[in-house]
Design an enzyme around this catalytic site. Sequence first.
Site, PDB file in Angstrom:
ATOM      1  N   GLY A  96       0.849  -1.193   0.000  1.00 44.56           N
ATOM      2  CA  GLY A  96       0.000   0.000   0.000  1.00 44.56           C
ATOM      3  C   GLY A  96       0.878   1.234   0.000  1.00 44.56           C
ATOM      4  O   GLY A  96       1.863   1.300  -0.738  1.00 44.56           O
ATOM      5  N   SER A 128       5.529  -5.403  -1.683  1.00 46.93           N
ATOM      6  CA  SER A 128       5.489  -3.997  -2.083  1.00 46.93           C
ATOM      7  C   SER A 128       6.023  -3.116  -0.948  1.00 46.93           C
ATOM      8  O   SER A 128       7.198  -3.193  -0.613  1.00 46.93           O
ATOM      9  CB  SER A 128       4.064  -3.623  -2.499  1.00 46.93           C
ATOM     10  N   ALA A 129       5.184  -2.285  -0.327  1.00 44.70           N
ATOM     11  CA  ALA A 129       5.637  -1.466   0.801  1.00 44.70           C
ATOM     12  C   ALA A 129       6.235  -2.329   1.909  1.00 44.70           C
ATOM     13  O   ALA A 129       7.157  -1.916   2.612  1.00 44.70           O
ATOM     14  CB  ALA A 129       4.473  -0.642   1.352  1.00 44.70           C
ATOM     15  N   HIS A 165       8.147  -3.290  -7.783  1.00 49.28           N
ATOM     16  CA  HIS A 165       7.416  -2.985  -9.025  1.00 49.28           C
ATOM     17  C   HIS A 165       8.336  -2.325 -10.055  1.00 49.28           C
ATOM     18  O   HIS A 165       7.870  -1.501 -10.857  1.00 49.28           O
ATOM     19  CB  HIS A 165       6.229  -2.048  -8.762  1.00 49.28           C
ATOM     20  N   GLU A 206       7.887  -7.244 -11.160  1.00 48.89           N
ATOM     21  CA  GLU A 206       6.662  -7.933 -10.766  1.00 48.89           C
ATOM     22  C   GLU A 206       6.843  -9.449 -10.838  1.00 48.89           C
ATOM     23  O   GLU A 206       7.603  -9.971 -11.645  1.00 48.89           O
ATOM     24  CB  GLU A 206       5.500  -7.517 -11.675  1.00 48.89           C
TER      25      GLU A 206
END
Length: 250
Positions: A96, A128-129, A165, A206
């Site tokens: 997020g 991700s985060a 990403h 990814e």
Amino acid sequence: MKLLLISNSTNYKEPYLGWCMPLINDFLKNEKKNILFFPYAGVKIAGKNFPESYDAYLDRVKTIFSAHGFNVTSVHQAACPVEAVNAADAIMVGGGNTFNLVAEIHRNKLIEPVRRKVMEGTPFLGWSAGSNVACPTLRTTNDMPIVMPESFNCFDFVPFQINPHYIDPYPEEVNDRIRHGGETRQDRINEFLSVNPEITVAGLREASALWVEDGMITLKGDRELRIMRHDVEAFEIKPGAKFDFSFNIK
């Protein structure tokens, strides 16, 4: 340490956590089943706004993990977040907005408790985060700074920065009207390296992840990892390769 640092939770047109759940199962197969989830990056989930979005994020993740035999609780619901960290069998950080995630981690005084717990051997996984915060700082996040954290400092499990990403520069478009005219991801990372020449950045594409165990890293997935340093030509590490924290292949 035992870390699983995932670039993304979801591939295009695939179910949430679809591509990486087999990898997570493999990562946690010899561990106990109680996972402490950090939902702090989820500022808008399932139509819910912060902070109600944390409950929605927990529900989304819990539904998937319970089907695989894992019990997931959330640090945001704990009466004492530090005690919840101390009692966890594994720690999991969702993706997020990295700035909100880091702000909440600092606000709850969780940097040192999580770092101590993971350095003692508790498995840590994030996407991700959640991968960004395994680095020394959040400075190679792609996210908008929607809040000001107390500090940019993160858990510092690995001595380099991850850019989740990571996207390669787009080729020239035939139609000038849709050609991107701003900086590429590589341009922005080059700016970071220019003012932080001592730091290495790993571009995590990814559907790929870094599995860290026994002082070594294995690149999971089917995409190459891009290693970027100041004034040095970037190079690629192939899927399945095992390497140390200096990116020397073993």
